[in-house]
Design a protein around this motif. Sequence first.
Motif, short mmCIF file in Angstrom:
data_model
loop_
_atom_site.label_atom_id
_atom_site.label_comp_id
_atom_site.label_asym_id
_atom_site.label_seq_id
_atom_site.Cartn_x
_atom_site.Cartn_y
_atom_site.Cartn_z
N GLY A 76 -3.92 -1.11 -6.08
CA GLY A 76 -3.19 -0.16 -6.90
C GLY A 76 -2.30 -0.76 -7.96
O GLY A 76 -2.38 -0.39 -9.12
N GLY A 77 -1.44 -1.70 -7.58
CA GLY A 77 -0.41 -2.17 -8.49
C GLY A 77 -0.92 -2.72 -9.81
O GLY A 77 -0.55 -2.25 -10.89
N ALA A 78 -1.80 -3.71 -9.74
CA ALA A 78 -2.27 -4.35 -10.97
C ALA A 78 -3.09 -3.40 -11.83
O ALA A 78 -3.06 -3.48 -13.06
CB ALA A 78 -3.09 -5.59 -10.63
N ALA A 79 -3.84 -2.52 -11.20
CA ALA A 79 -4.69 -1.59 -11.95
C ALA A 79 -3.95 -0.34 -12.38
O ALA A 79 -4.19 0.20 -13.47
CB ALA A 79 -5.91 -1.20 -11.10
N PHE A 80 -3.02 0.14 -11.55
CA PHE A 80 -2.44 1.47 -11.77
C PHE A 80 -1.11 1.44 -12.51
O PHE A 80 -0.86 2.30 -13.36
CB PHE A 80 -2.27 2.15 -10.40
CG PHE A 80 -2.11 3.65 -10.49
CD1 PHE A 80 -3.19 4.44 -10.87
CD2 PHE A 80 -0.90 4.26 -10.20
CE1 PHE A 80 -3.06 5.82 -10.96
CE2 PHE A 80 -0.77 5.63 -10.28
CZ PHE A 80 -1.85 6.41 -10.65
N TRP A 81 -0.27 0.48 -12.20
CA TRP A 81 1.05 0.46 -12.83
C TRP A 81 1.00 0.43 -14.35
O TRP A 81 1.80 1.12 -15.00
CB TRP A 81 1.86 -0.73 -12.32
CG TRP A 81 2.40 -0.59 -10.95
CD1 TRP A 81 2.00 0.29 -9.98
CD2 TRP A 81 3.44 -1.36 -10.36
NE1 TRP A 81 2.71 0.12 -8.83
CE2 TRP A 81 3.60 -0.90 -9.03
CE3 TRP A 81 4.24 -2.41 -10.81
CZ2 TRP A 81 4.55 -1.45 -8.17
CZ3 TRP A 81 5.18 -2.96 -9.95
CH2 TRP A 81 5.33 -2.48 -8.65
N PRO A 82 0.08 -0.33 -14.98
CA PRO A 82 0.07 -0.37 -16.45
C PRO A 82 -0.24 0.99 -17.10
O PRO A 82 0.01 1.16 -18.29
CB PRO A 82 -1.03 -1.39 -16.77
CG PRO A 82 -1.05 -2.29 -15.58
CD PRO A 82 -0.81 -1.38 -14.42
N LEU A 83 -0.79 1.94 -16.33
CA LEU A 83 -1.00 3.29 -16.86
C LEU A 83 0.29 4.10 -16.88
O LEU A 83 0.39 5.09 -17.60
CB LEU A 83 -2.04 4.04 -16.02
CG LEU A 83 -3.42 3.41 -15.93
CD1 LEU A 83 -4.30 4.24 -14.99
CD2 LEU A 83 -4.06 3.33 -17.31
N LEU A 107 0.83 -1.20 0.00
CA LEU A 107 0.00 0.00 0.00
C LEU A 107 0.87 1.26 0.00
O LEU A 107 0.52 2.26 -0.63
CB LEU A 107 -0.93 0.00 1.21
CG LEU A 107 -1.84 1.23 1.36
CD1 LEU A 107 -2.73 1.42 0.14
CD2 LEU A 107 -2.67 1.13 2.64
N GLY A 108 2.01 1.20 0.68
CA GLY A 108 2.92 2.34 0.66
C GLY A 108 3.38 2.68 -0.74
O GLY A 108 3.48 3.85 -1.12
N CYS A 109 3.63 1.66 -1.54
CA CYS A 109 4.02 1.86 -2.94
C CYS A 109 2.86 2.44 -3.74
O CYS A 109 3.04 3.37 -4.53
CB CYS A 109 4.47 0.53 -3.54
SG CYS A 109 4.96 0.62 -5.26
N SER A 110 1.65 1.93 -3.52
CA SER A 110 0.48 2.42 -4.25
C SER A 110 0.23 3.89 -3.96
O SER A 110 -0.04 4.69 -4.87
CB SER A 110 -0.76 1.60 -3.88
OG SER A 110 -0.62 0.26 -4.29
N ILE A 111 0.34 4.28 -2.69
CA ILE A 111 0.14 5.67 -2.31
C ILE A 111 1.21 6.55 -2.94
O ILE A 111 0.93 7.65 -3.43
CB ILE A 111 0.14 5.80 -0.77
CG1 ILE A 111 -1.10 5.15 -0.19
CG2 ILE A 111 0.22 7.26 -0.35
CD1 ILE A 111 -1.07 5.02 1.32
N ALA A 112 2.43 6.06 -2.95
CA ALA A 112 3.53 6.84 -3.52
C ALA A 112 3.31 7.17 -4.98
O ALA A 112 3.43 8.32 -5.41
CB ALA A 112 4.86 6.10 -3.34
N VAL A 113 2.96 6.16 -5.78
CA VAL A 113 2.85 6.39 -7.22
C VAL A 113 1.55 7.10 -7.60
O VAL A 113 1.40 7.53 -8.75
CB VAL A 113 3.01 5.08 -8.03
CG1 VAL A 113 4.35 4.44 -7.74
CG2 VAL A 113 1.87 4.11 -7.76
N LEU A 114 0.62 7.25 -6.66
CA LEU A 114 -0.57 8.06 -6.90
C LEU A 114 -0.30 9.55 -6.76
O LEU A 114 -1.16 10.36 -7.12
CB LEU A 114 -1.69 7.65 -5.95
CG LEU A 114 -2.49 6.40 -6.32
CD1 LEU A 114 -3.34 5.94 -5.15
CD2 LEU A 114 -3.37 6.66 -7.54
N CYS A 115 0.85 9.90 -6.21
CA CYS A 115 1.19 11.32 -6.05
C CYS A 115 1.52 11.95 -7.40
O CYS A 115 1.81 11.25 -8.37
CB CYS A 115 2.35 11.47 -5.07
SG CYS A 115 1.94 10.96 -3.38
#
Length: 265
Positions: A148-155, A115-123
Amino acid sequence: MKYELPDELTVECDGPIRIVEINRPDELNAVDKNLHWALANVWRQLSADTEAAVVILTGAGRAFSAGGDLDWVTSFLDDPAARDESIREGAEIIDEMLRFPLPVIAAINGPAVGLGCSIAVLCDVVLMSEKAHLADPHVAVGLVAGDGGAAFWPLLTPILRSREYLYTGDRISASTAVELGLATRTTAPDDLLPEARRLAARLAAQPAQALRDTKRVVNMYLSQALGGPMQAGFAAEVATMQTAEHRDRLVALRKNASRQKEPTR
């Protein structure tokens, strides 16, 4: 303005800049119940702060955030109501961050995991200490990377590159994170917060409406693209939370972590 938050998340006011610090340094800023609630609710409070213009998000001590607190996450195995509430709140964190109108600068001072990683890359801007790293180890503990990871990283990254890290949970160094598109740039460790403050001051001096509306338009793309994958990701994560494989992996991980904390004789 007075912020109504638990001690696990603090807000420092510096003129128009708000420094939000994840504050469980003895636990490497692992996310427990109180911190999870705070991460879901801080964004509305920041939005109501009429003197705020820019936010810096960082971690106290050696880590940005080591992900979910193992004691808290393990409690979900036998408490489905708490598990479901954590998923609802996790979706709220992401939604609130995407709708938050002010620019947010992540100052990644150490490990940013799960979750820490997901929050970071949402900034909006992600500055990383050269000694920091990212990781999303959901799969390694039998979970879908639904927060976050599976949904957000590919963007943000080439899918062919991000798959390997999502599937294995391997660490992503600061320089590799920049190469992949998961971070903006790196800094020397001692320069991280001064650089974040310099950038925050520069953004605070920009025309406020133009900056906010530019962020709003950019985040429209993210929100639209994330709608289906994020809902599917959270549903899949809940399903994997109920598997025997997840239970076995999580219990073993917690036992190992407990042994490492035991004092030597």
